[in-house]
Motif scaffolding. Structure first.
Motif, PDB file in Angstrom:
ATOM      1  N   ARG A 120      -2.362   4.105  -2.529  1.00 33.79           N
ATOM      2  CA  ARG A 120      -1.328   4.126  -3.573  1.00 33.79           C
ATOM      3  C   ARG A 120      -1.387   2.807  -4.327  1.00 33.79           C
ATOM      4  N   LEU A 121      -1.124   2.821  -5.615  1.00 28.07           N
ATOM      5  CA  LEU A 121      -1.297   1.641  -6.453  1.00 28.07           C
ATOM      6  C   LEU A 121      -0.082   1.460  -7.356  1.00 28.07           C
ATOM      7  N   ASN A 122       0.503   0.250  -7.343  1.00 29.14           N
ATOM      8  CA  ASN A 122       1.671  -0.055  -8.167  1.00 29.14           C
ATOM      9  C   ASN A 122       1.520  -1.424  -8.813  1.00 29.14           C
ATOM     10  N   PRO A 123       1.932  -1.606 -10.061  1.00 29.71           N
ATOM     11  CA  PRO A 123       1.986  -2.957 -10.623  1.00 29.71           C
ATOM     12  C   PRO A 123       3.032  -3.777  -9.868  1.00 29.71           C
ATOM     13  N   ALA A 124       2.713  -5.056  -9.612  1.00 35.95           N
ATOM     14  CA  ALA A 124       3.607  -5.910  -8.837  1.00 35.95           C
ATOM     15  C   ALA A 124       4.723  -6.515  -9.672  1.00 35.95           C
ATOM     16  N   GLY A 125       4.639  -6.390 -11.003  1.00 41.62           N
ATOM     17  CA  GLY A 125       5.722  -6.875 -11.857  1.00 41.62           C
ATOM     18  C   GLY A 125       5.464  -8.211 -12.511  1.00 41.62           C
ATOM     19  N   ASP A 126       4.371  -8.901 -12.120  1.00 41.79           N
ATOM     20  CA  ASP A 126       4.084 -10.212 -12.693  1.00 41.79           C
ATOM     21  C   ASP A 126       3.042 -10.161 -13.796  1.00 41.79           C
ATOM     22  N   GLY A 127       2.553  -8.969 -14.130  1.00 39.53           N
ATOM     23  CA  GLY A 127       1.544  -8.825 -15.168  1.00 39.53           C
ATOM     24  C   GLY A 127       0.135  -9.081 -14.708  1.00 39.53           C
TER      25      GLY A 127
END
Length: 450
Positions: A120-127
């Motif tokens: 599963r892959l998600n952006p961590a929020g820091d760009g």
């Protein structure tokens, strides 16, 4: 890698005046971040970061199997760093055996990172980082693209992507939610919740985390609001029932158990949080919960797509409680300001990876007929449609690849596992402008801004 290019994303951005430039600072540019060493040079390509309307990785499925840990690497290395002419967004594409990292503008493969198990892959929020779930928890994947402030502008850099050995430990890692300046991780196996400042994640160290916990373990989700309060779901391993909100001191300030089967979340305008239920949608707004009841006795909306500048939320709409796999041909649009909803009939079914939001909050649905439809979220009217892939059928096994929709700014990215292709749609022109053949069968798809 083969391309079928009508035009290029870079030329589209040039035509709209969206190029960024490093304004007169190439000679005295700030040095790269510590740990990223190497020569600095300016490439000819110009890049611009577009905002993502939100993809919180919600799906219909409660079991997350991560039997194998990805192959980890030391982050204390000397990767060469290059200064770019502006932010360089990158895509993450999972496949059976690893993750590809691609340049979001050219679709060139920047790295092929081996990893075992279902990913599963998600952006961590820091760009800059993705979070990759494995048997140990949430593992940081450095996409190798970031920007640093310098006076009245930023300097942007790229380096080789890296799958690190930095892991937020979690028993059955589940949802990752980024909102505002924070990232929240939910462990389904324990109900433990980890919250951290998104920008504190570094390629060489994990940030400090705030620890919370749900009352009982369940497949849940949590959201940190801008006032420091936290919304978290209620439930057990057998049954999920609703949500509560704790203030910054941990005191409960709101609760609702009127959301059977709660699953999926998104954020709408005015920081309204929407949660999917089996009989409608539960909203948290202005300090209290509001239920938007569905007309049918059973109407499950477990996948929601919001836009933080739009009061409308797009959701799936399933009405058969006994179906092993329901292939719905209706979606629901929720007006979070009025607390109302409308059901929209479509000419084709879709999957849990078919919903997204476009420019100005347009509601996007990728149908199994291969057509990407754009809906007016206020009226439900189909305002545009474009054939992107061949007709397809949703597989019974939810982990199996299927065409997947992801948006960034005015561009939609659509995978086609059958042909091993990745398509780029210019949503302003409603046209496929680029197609790349991938060296793997793509599964999940996400991006970071750079």
């Amino acid at each position: 890698m083969n391309h079928t290019r009508r035009t290029s994303i870079l030329s589209v951005l040039a035509g709209t005046g969206l190029f960024l430039a490093v304004a007169g600072c190439t000679a005295d540019a700030d040095p790269p971040l510590e740990g990223d060493q190497g020569a600095v040079s300016l490439p000819p390509d110009d890049h611009d970061a577009e905002s993502d309307p939100g993809d919180h990785h919600d799906d219909d499925h409660d079991d997350h199997d991560h039997d194998h840990a990805p192959e980890a690497h030391d982050t204390d290395d000397a990767r060469p760093t290059t200064e770019s002419a502006g932010p360089a967004p990158r895509l993450g594409v999972t496949y059976d055996g690893g993750v590809l990292v691609l340049d979001a503008y050219t679709l060139e493969v920047e790295a092929d990172l081996p990893a075992a198990g279902f990913l599963r892959l998600n952006p961590a929020g820091d760009g800059r980082h993705f979070l990759l779930t494995d048997s140990q928890g949430f593992r940081a994947l450095d996409a190798g693209t970031w920007s640093e402030p310098h006076g009245n502008h930023d300097h942007s850099y790229t380096t080789d992507p890296l799958l690190t050995d930095l892991v937020f430990p979690a028993d059955h890692p589940g949802h990752v939610v980024t909102h505002g300046d924070t990232t929240v991780l939910f462990a389904d196996g324990t109900g433990e919740i980890q919250t951290f400042a998104s920008d504190d994640l570094a390629p060489t160290a994990l940030p400090e985390t705030e620890q919370l916990s749900a009352a009982q373990a369940h497949h849940g989700v949590a959201v940190r609001l801008e006032d420091g309060s936290t919304l978290l779901t209620l439930g057990t391993e057998e049954e999920r029932s609703g949500a509560l909100v704790q203030d910054a001191d941990g005191e409960e300030i709101a609760r609702s158990e009127e959301c059977p089967g709660v699953h999926g979340e998104t954020v709408a305008a005015g920081e309204v949080i929407a949660l999917g239920c089996e009989d409608g949608v539960l909203l948290y707004r202005d300090g209290e919960f509001v239920k938007v009841q569905a007309e049918a006795d059973f109407a499950r909306s477990g996948n929601l797509a919001g836009h933080e500048e739009s009061p409308y939320v797009l959701g799936d709409y399933k009405t058969d409680p006994d179906a092993e796999l329901e292939r719905p041909t209706q979606v629901v649009l929720i007006d979070t300001a009025e607390g109302t909803s409308q059901v929209v009939d479509l000419p084709a079914s879709y999957s849990f990876r078919s919903l997204a939001r476009g420019p100005e909050g347009a509601a996007l649905v990728l149908g199994t007929d291969g057509i990407l439809r754009s809906l007016n979220p206020a009226t439900g009217e189909v305002t545009a449609q474009i054939e992107v892939v061949a007709a397809w059928e949703e597989p019974v096994d939810w982990q199996q690849p299927r065409p997947t929709l992801h948006t960034r700014g005015q561009f939609a990215y659509v995978t086609d596992p059958a042909s091993q292709e990745l398509h780029v749609v210019d949503l302003a022109e409603q046209a496929v402008i680029d197609t790349a053949t991938l060296p793997v069968v793509p599964n999940e798809l996400s991006s970071v801004t750079g």
